[in-house]
Each structure stands twice: as structure tokens, then as C-alpha cells.
Design a protein around this motif. Sequence first.
Motif, PDB file in Angstrom:
ATOM      1  N   CYS A   1     -35.186   2.339 -32.713  1.00 22.58           N
ATOM      2  CA  CYS A   1     -34.265   1.527 -31.910  1.00 22.58           C
ATOM      3  C   CYS A   1     -33.913   0.228 -32.614  1.00 22.58           C
ATOM      4  CB  CYS A   1     -34.863   1.242 -30.535  1.00 22.58           C
ATOM      5  SG  CYS A   1     -34.869   2.679 -29.456  1.00 22.58           S
ATOM      6  N   ARG A   2     -34.901  -0.411 -33.221  1.00 18.01           N
ATOM      7  CA  ARG A   2     -34.638  -1.663 -33.945  1.00 18.01           C
ATOM      8  C   ARG A   2     -33.711  -1.412 -35.128  1.00 18.01           C
ATOM      9  NH1 ARG A   2     -37.209  -4.779 -38.231  1.00 18.01           N
ATOM     10  NH2 ARG A   2     -36.835  -6.975 -37.817  1.00 18.01           N
ATOM     11  N   ALA A   3     -33.969  -0.356 -35.882  1.00 19.77           N
ATOM     12  CA  ALA A   3     -33.127  -0.034 -37.033  1.00 19.77           C
ATOM     13  C   ALA A   3     -31.700   0.268 -36.592  1.00 19.77           C
ATOM     14  CB  ALA A   3     -33.713   1.150 -37.801  1.00 19.77           C
ATOM     15  N   THR A   4     -31.555   1.005 -35.486  1.00 20.50           N
ATOM     16  CA  THR A   4     -30.226   1.312 -34.963  1.00 20.50           C
ATOM     17  C   THR A   4     -29.525   0.038 -34.506  1.00 20.50           C
ATOM     18  OG1 THR A   4     -30.992   3.488 -34.243  1.00 20.50           O
ATOM     19  CG2 THR A   4     -28.961   2.676 -33.244  1.00 20.50           C
ATOM     20  N   LEU A   5     -30.237  -0.809 -33.808  1.00 19.44           N
ATOM     21  CA  LEU A   5     -29.679  -2.058 -33.290  1.00 19.44           C
ATOM     22  C   LEU A   5     -29.159  -2.948 -34.415  1.00 19.44           C
ATOM     23  CD1 LEU A   5     -29.356  -3.614 -30.584  1.00 19.44           C
ATOM     24  CD2 LEU A   5     -31.543  -4.694 -31.098  1.00 19.44           C
ATOM     25  N   LEU A   6     -29.879  -2.995 -35.529  1.00 15.22           N
ATOM     26  CA  LEU A   6     -29.523  -3.908 -36.611  1.00 15.22           C
ATOM     27  C   LEU A   6     -28.719  -3.250 -37.733  1.00 15.22           C
ATOM     28  CD1 LEU A   6     -32.895  -5.865 -36.822  1.00 15.22           C
ATOM     29  CD2 LEU A   6     -30.809  -6.491 -35.585  1.00 15.22           C
ATOM     30  N   SER A   7     -28.501  -1.937 -37.653  1.00 13.34           N
ATOM     31  CA  SER A   7     -27.770  -1.245 -38.718  1.00 13.34           C
ATOM     32  C   SER A   7     -26.308  -1.667 -38.730  1.00 13.34           C
ATOM     33  CB  SER A   7     -27.883   0.270 -38.540  1.00 13.34           C
ATOM     34  OG  SER A   7     -27.206   0.665 -37.360  1.00 13.34           O
ATOM     35  N   GLY A   8     -25.684  -1.465 -39.883  1.00 12.41           N
ATOM     36  CA  GLY A   8     -24.261  -1.788 -39.994  1.00 12.41           C
ATOM     37  C   GLY A   8     -23.972  -3.238 -39.704  1.00 12.41           C
ATOM     38  N   GLY A   9     -24.831  -4.135 -40.187  1.00 15.16           N
ATOM     39  CA  GLY A   9     -24.620  -5.561 -39.938  1.00 15.16           C
ATOM     40  C   GLY A   9     -24.793  -5.934 -38.476  1.00 15.16           C
ATOM     41  N   ALA A  10     -25.718  -5.259 -37.802  1.00 14.75           N
ATOM     42  CA  ALA A  10     -26.034  -5.508 -36.384  1.00 14.75           C
ATOM     43  C   ALA A  10     -24.858  -5.160 -35.475  1.00 14.75           C
ATOM     44  CB  ALA A  10     -26.505  -6.940 -36.163  1.00 14.75           C
ATOM     45  N   GLU A  11     -24.130  -4.110 -35.838  1.00 17.03           N
ATOM     46  CA  GLU A  11     -22.969  -3.682 -35.043  1.00 17.03           C
ATOM     47  C   GLU A  11     -23.352  -3.347 -33.607  1.00 17.03           C
ATOM     48  OE1 GLU A  11     -19.252  -2.879 -33.774  1.00 17.03           O
ATOM     49  OE2 GLU A  11     -19.814  -3.855 -35.651  1.00 17.03           O
TER      50      GLU A  11
ATOM     51  N   LEU B   1     -25.871  -4.456 -31.885  1.00 19.49           N
ATOM     52  CA  LEU B   1     -26.232  -5.699 -31.198  1.00 19.49           C
ATOM     53  C   LEU B   1     -24.976  -6.389 -30.672  1.00 19.49           C
ATOM     54  CD1 LEU B   1     -28.514  -7.637 -30.440  1.00 19.49           C
ATOM     55  CD2 LEU B   1     -28.190  -8.734 -32.652  1.00 19.49           C
ATOM     56  N   ARG B   2     -23.938  -6.445 -31.500  1.00 13.05           N
ATOM     57  CA  ARG B   2     -22.679  -7.058 -31.069  1.00 13.05           C
ATOM     58  C   ARG B   2     -22.028  -6.238 -29.949  1.00 13.05           C
ATOM     59  NH1 ARG B   2     -22.525  -8.221 -36.437  1.00 13.05           N
ATOM     60  NH2 ARG B   2     -21.210  -6.479 -37.053  1.00 13.05           N
ATOM     61  N   ARG B   3     -22.021  -4.913 -30.105  1.00 10.42           N
ATOM     62  CA  ARG B   3     -21.388  -4.063 -29.094  1.00 10.42           C
ATOM     63  C   ARG B   3     -22.091  -4.191 -27.746  1.00 10.42           C
ATOM     64  NH1 ARG B   3     -20.482   1.834 -31.579  1.00 10.42           N
ATOM     65  NH2 ARG B   3     -19.727   2.162 -29.459  1.00 10.42           N
ATOM     66  N   LEU B   4     -23.422  -4.212 -27.762  1.00  9.43           N
ATOM     67  CA  LEU B   4     -24.160  -4.338 -26.503  1.00  9.43           C
ATOM     68  C   LEU B   4     -23.940  -5.701 -25.861  1.00  9.43           C
ATOM     69  CD1 LEU B   4     -27.452  -2.535 -27.522  1.00  9.43           C
ATOM     70  CD2 LEU B   4     -25.818  -1.760 -25.790  1.00  9.43           C
ATOM     71  N   SER B   5     -23.836  -6.746 -26.679  1.00  8.21           N
ATOM     72  CA  SER B   5     -23.605  -8.085 -26.118  1.00  8.21           C
ATOM     73  C   SER B   5     -22.208  -8.201 -25.507  1.00  8.21           C
ATOM     74  CB  SER B   5     -23.819  -9.159 -27.178  1.00  8.21           C
ATOM     75  OG  SER B   5     -22.816  -9.091 -28.168  1.00  8.21           O
ATOM     76  N   ARG B   6     -21.287  -7.309 -25.942  1.00 11.24           N
ATOM     77  CA  ARG B   6     -19.929  -7.296 -25.365  1.00 11.24           C
ATOM     78  C   ARG B   6     -19.841  -6.356 -24.169  1.00 11.24           C
ATOM     79  NH1 ARG B   6     -18.070  -7.176 -31.144  1.00 11.24           N
ATOM     80  NH2 ARG B   6     -18.154  -4.920 -30.874  1.00 11.24           N
ATOM     81  N   GLY B   7     -20.927  -5.708 -23.811  1.00 10.50           N
ATOM     82  CA  GLY B   7     -20.941  -4.881 -22.611  1.00 10.50           C
ATOM     83  C   GLY B   7     -20.804  -3.387 -22.829  1.00 10.50           C
ATOM     84  N   THR B   8     -21.001  -2.909 -24.047  1.00  9.30           N
ATOM     85  CA  THR B   8     -20.956  -1.471 -24.305  1.00  9.30           C
ATOM     86  C   THR B   8     -22.013  -0.773 -23.454  1.00  9.30           C
ATOM     87  OG1 THR B   8     -20.169  -1.763 -26.557  1.00  9.30           O
ATOM     88  CG2 THR B   8     -21.280   0.303 -26.090  1.00  9.30           C
ATOM     89  N   ASP B   9     -21.675   0.412 -22.977  1.00 12.48           N
ATOM     90  CA  ASP B   9     -22.595   1.202 -22.156  1.00 12.48           C
ATOM     91  C   ASP B   9     -23.893   1.455 -22.923  1.00 12.48           C
ATOM     92  OD1 ASP B   9     -23.887   2.941 -20.462  1.00 12.48           O
ATOM     93  OD2 ASP B   9     -22.212   4.335 -20.282  1.00 12.48           O
ATOM     94  N   GLN B  10     -25.020   1.118 -22.331  1.00 13.02           N
ATOM     95  CA  GLN B  10     -26.322   1.272 -22.975  1.00 13.02           C
ATOM     96  C   GLN B  10     -26.642   2.731 -23.296  1.00 13.02           C
ATOM     97  OE1 GLN B  10     -29.127  -0.603 -20.369  1.00 13.02           O
ATOM     98  NE2 GLN B  10     -28.255  -2.629 -20.676  1.00 13.02           N
ATOM     99  N   ARG B  11     -26.057   3.660 -22.543  1.00  7.52           N
ATOM    100  CA  ARG B  11     -26.317   5.074 -22.802  1.00  7.52           C
ATOM    101  C   ARG B  11     -25.819   5.481 -24.189  1.00  7.52           C
ATOM    102  NH1 ARG B  11     -24.159   6.982 -17.064  1.00  7.52           N
ATOM    103  NH2 ARG B  11     -22.793   5.285 -17.626  1.00  7.52           N
ATOM    104  N   GLU B  12     -24.724   4.858 -24.650  1.00 11.59           N
ATOM    105  CA  GLU B  12     -24.219   5.151 -25.992  1.00 11.59           C
ATOM    106  C   GLU B  12     -25.232   4.702 -27.044  1.00 11.59           C
ATOM    107  OE1 GLU B  12     -20.167   3.964 -26.908  1.00 11.59           O
ATOM    108  OE2 GLU B  12     -19.787   3.823 -24.750  1.00 11.59           O
ATOM    109  N   PHE B  13     -25.814   3.531 -26.824  1.00 12.85           N
ATOM    110  CA  PHE B  13     -26.827   3.026 -27.754  1.00 12.85           C
ATOM    111  C   PHE B  13     -28.042   3.946 -27.779  1.00 12.85           C
ATOM    112  CE2 PHE B  13     -30.727   0.430 -28.265  1.00 12.85           C
ATOM    113  CZ  PHE B  13     -30.596   0.164 -29.617  1.00 12.85           C
ATOM    114  N   LEU B  14     -28.512   4.370 -26.612  1.00 11.32           N
ATOM    115  CA  LEU B  14     -29.678   5.259 -26.551  1.00 11.32           C
ATOM    116  C   LEU B  14     -29.383   6.593 -27.226  1.00 11.32           C
ATOM    117  CD1 LEU B  14     -30.937   4.467 -22.943  1.00 11.32           C
ATOM    118  CD2 LEU B  14     -31.874   3.664 -25.118  1.00 11.32           C
ATOM    119  N   ALA B  15     -28.151   7.080 -27.085  1.00  9.82           N
ATOM    120  CA  ALA B  15     -27.763   8.318 -27.771  1.00  9.82           C
ATOM    121  C   ALA B  15     -27.797   8.108 -29.283  1.00  9.82           C
ATOM    122  CB  ALA B  15     -26.375   8.764 -27.323  1.00  9.82           C
ATOM    123  N   ALA B  16     -27.343   6.945 -29.748  1.00  5.22           N
ATOM    124  CA  ALA B  16     -27.391   6.637 -31.181  1.00  5.22           C
ATOM    125  C   ALA B  16     -28.835   6.547 -31.669  1.00  5.22           C
ATOM    126  CB  ALA B  16     -26.642   5.332 -31.467  1.00  5.22           C
TER     127      ALA B  16
END
Length: 132
Positions: free
Chosen positions: A41-51, A53-68
Amino acid sequence: QWRVNVRGRTYFLSVRTEVLGVADDEALDILSELKDSARTCRATLLSGGAEWLRRLSRGTDQREFLAACREGSRMEGHSSIQHSSDLCDSCGEPLSSGRLAGEHYCRVQVTFSCPLCRSRWSTARGRFHPKE
């Protein structure tokens, strides 16, 4: 681990996890899986220049992050290569493990003795900074 600044003082915080009600070997398996999931989860959160992290802070659905994260976990399962540059020269463990205050510390068996009362005690949870 987190670094927290309160009233001009810096503190380092970490979470200690304990599994109760199961055999020791099963508890170690559970904790190992939990740590692997947290790393993914940490690696996914910070991958691609923390993409993420930025998406979640803008309100992206958390389910997409968990799928990633799940996809990242499957990809890690196909590659068991550990780069030697990622391992500690002293203990051979990953530099990402055993971190205190943001730095890797080797885990060692330590025996202490009191010069006054001559008592001795040991622990398998001693820490050693490889650069000291």
C-alpha cells in the motif's frame, strides 16, 4: 513510523502489533502478511511521484486505490528478486525493515549485565545501527 513536531519538539511514533489467541508460528505468519500488505500500500501510494496520494487528497474513490494495491500485490508475487543494494551489509535484512527514526537498525541478540548487582538478562530485540 511518523515524525511529529509538537511545540518545537520532535517525536518519533510507531505502531506495535501483537496477535493474541493463536500459536506463535501462526501469529508470525499473520504479522508477516500484514507487513507485506502495508509495504504494498505504501509503495502504491508513493509510486509515480506520489500520484495516488494526490488523487486521494482530491477525493478519488478509495476503492480504486485498494484495487491498485491488490494489483500491486499480485505483481510483487511474480517477482521475488531482492536487489543486493537494498540489503543491509551488516545483517542482510532489507533496509526498509527494522526502521527507527526513519533509519534501518539491525536486530541483534543482546545480553546486559549490571556491574553493581551482577544480574544478567538477555533480549532478542536489541537494535544496532550499522553505521555506528
